[in-house]
Design a protein around this motif. Structure first.
Motif, PDB file in Angstrom:
ATOM      1  N   MET A  90     -10.016  22.175  10.833  1.00 12.32           N
ATOM      2  CA  MET A  90      -9.259  20.946  10.712  1.00 12.32           C
ATOM      3  C   MET A  90      -7.781  21.299  10.617  1.00 12.32           C
ATOM      4  SD  MET A  90      -9.980  17.706   8.208  1.00 12.32           S
ATOM      5  CE  MET A  90     -11.535  18.053   7.539  1.00 12.32           C
ATOM      6  N   ASP A  91      -6.966  20.570  11.345  1.00 13.48           N
ATOM      7  CA  ASP A  91      -5.531  20.851  11.282  1.00 13.48           C
ATOM      8  C   ASP A  91      -4.900  20.174  10.061  1.00 13.48           C
ATOM      9  OD1 ASP A  91      -5.914  18.331  12.339  1.00 13.48           O
ATOM     10  OD2 ASP A  91      -4.058  18.380  13.511  1.00 13.48           O
ATOM     11  N   LYS A  92      -3.691  20.547   9.764  1.00 13.66           N
ATOM     12  CA  LYS A  92      -3.002  20.059   8.556  1.00 13.66           C
ATOM     13  C   LYS A  92      -2.777  18.549   8.592  1.00 13.66           C
ATOM     14  CE  LYS A  92      -0.587  24.326   7.525  1.00 13.66           C
ATOM     15  NZ  LYS A  92       0.707  24.965   7.313  1.00 13.66           N
ATOM     16  N   LYS A  93      -2.480  18.000   9.741  1.00 13.56           N
ATOM     17  CA  LYS A  93      -2.201  16.566   9.867  1.00 13.56           C
ATOM     18  C   LYS A  93      -3.445  15.744   9.526  1.00 13.56           C
ATOM     19  CE  LYS A  93       0.990  14.783  12.945  1.00 13.56           C
ATOM     20  NZ  LYS A  93       1.442  14.410  14.280  1.00 13.56           N
ATOM     21  N   ALA A  94      -4.581  16.120  10.024  1.00 10.35           N
ATOM     22  CA  ALA A  94      -5.821  15.400   9.756  1.00 10.35           C
ATOM     23  C   ALA A  94      -6.210  15.544   8.282  1.00 10.35           C
ATOM     24  CB  ALA A  94      -6.939  15.918  10.662  1.00 10.35           C
ATOM     25  N   VAL A 134      -6.255   8.783   2.566  1.00 10.08           N
ATOM     26  CA  VAL A 134      -7.300   7.757   2.562  1.00 10.08           C
ATOM     27  C   VAL A 134      -8.124   7.855   1.279  1.00 10.08           C
ATOM     28  CG1 VAL A 134      -9.441   7.031   3.716  1.00 10.08           C
ATOM     29  CG2 VAL A 134      -7.413   7.544   5.071  1.00 10.08           C
ATOM     30  N   VAL A 135      -8.465   9.067   0.851  1.00 14.70           N
ATOM     31  CA  VAL A 135      -9.233   9.253  -0.383  1.00 14.70           C
ATOM     32  C   VAL A 135      -8.414   8.775  -1.583  1.00 14.70           C
ATOM     33  CG1 VAL A 135     -10.224  10.998  -1.926  1.00 14.70           C
ATOM     34  CG2 VAL A 135     -10.662  11.108   0.527  1.00 14.70           C
ATOM     35  N   PHE A 136      -7.134   9.077  -1.602  1.00 14.90           N
ATOM     36  CA  PHE A 136      -6.276   8.646  -2.707  1.00 14.90           C
ATOM     37  C   PHE A 136      -6.209   7.117  -2.786  1.00 14.90           C
ATOM     38  CE2 PHE A 136      -2.090   7.341  -4.281  1.00 14.90           C
ATOM     39  CZ  PHE A 136      -2.146   7.874  -5.553  1.00 14.90           C
ATOM     40  N   VAL A 137      -6.015   6.460  -1.658  1.00 21.58           N
ATOM     41  CA  VAL A 137      -5.934   4.999  -1.640  1.00 21.58           C
ATOM     42  C   VAL A 137      -7.267   4.389  -2.068  1.00 21.58           C
ATOM     43  CG1 VAL A 137      -5.650   2.997  -0.114  1.00 21.58           C
ATOM     44  CG2 VAL A 137      -4.063   4.911   0.041  1.00 21.58           C
ATOM     45  N   ALA A 138      -8.372   4.969  -1.611  1.00 26.36           N
ATOM     46  CA  ALA A 138      -9.691   4.455  -1.992  1.00 26.36           C
ATOM     47  C   ALA A 138      -9.900   4.586  -3.495  1.00 26.36           C
ATOM     48  CB  ALA A 138     -10.776   5.197  -1.222  1.00 26.36           C
ATOM     49  N   LEU A 139      -9.503   5.701  -4.079  1.00 25.52           N
ATOM     50  CA  LEU A 139      -9.631   5.884  -5.529  1.00 25.52           C
ATOM     51  C   LEU A 139      -8.730   4.901  -6.291  1.00 25.52           C
ATOM     52  CD1 LEU A 139      -9.843   9.764  -5.926  1.00 25.52           C
ATOM     53  CD2 LEU A 139     -11.605   8.083  -6.458  1.00 25.52           C
TER      54      LEU A 139
END
Length: 116
Positions: A1-5, A12-17
């Motif tokens: 996985m590249d850094k951007k992804a 996305v995980v932070f916003v979901a939490l």
């Protein structure tokens, strides 16, 4: 996985939490709102000194020459500072022009209370 992804996935995980935590807090808060209700009645009795201080503030500069206002301000200072006794400013302590007579202490800054 590249850094951007990886950065996007972390965001996305932070916003979901954050959304989940907010929803849980909002659900819990419904039961706690009653503890923060402010009573509509006064818990203190009306004070004569408060009424006098209000009157003195409403008359403006004339309050600095009014013996009753000087006495009220002295009592207010005494209460605020927690002093046991105070020598009240009597009307005879003021001169006809409203200035404090020499030797009397008015409690104003810069005043030493000593006769020159």
């Amino acid at each position: 996985m590249d850094k951007k992804a990886f950065a996007r996935l972390g965001a996305v995980v932070f916003v979901a939490l954050a959304i989940t935590t907010t929803m849980i807090d909002m659900a819990r808060q419904d039961g706690r709102l009653d503890a923060f209700v402010v009573p509509t009645h006064s818990v203190t009795t009306p004070d004569v000194l408060d009424a006098e201080l209000l009157r003195c503030s409403e008359i403006g500069e004339a309050g600095a020459r009014d013996p009753a206002c000087l006495k009220a301000w002295a009592e207010n200072r005494r209460r605020f500072l927690g002093q046991a006794t105070v020598s009240p400013i009597s009307p005879s302590a003021t001169t006809p022009g409203g200035a404090i007579a020499k030797g009397e202490h008015a409690g104003r800054s810069g005043s030493t209370g000593h006769a020159d």
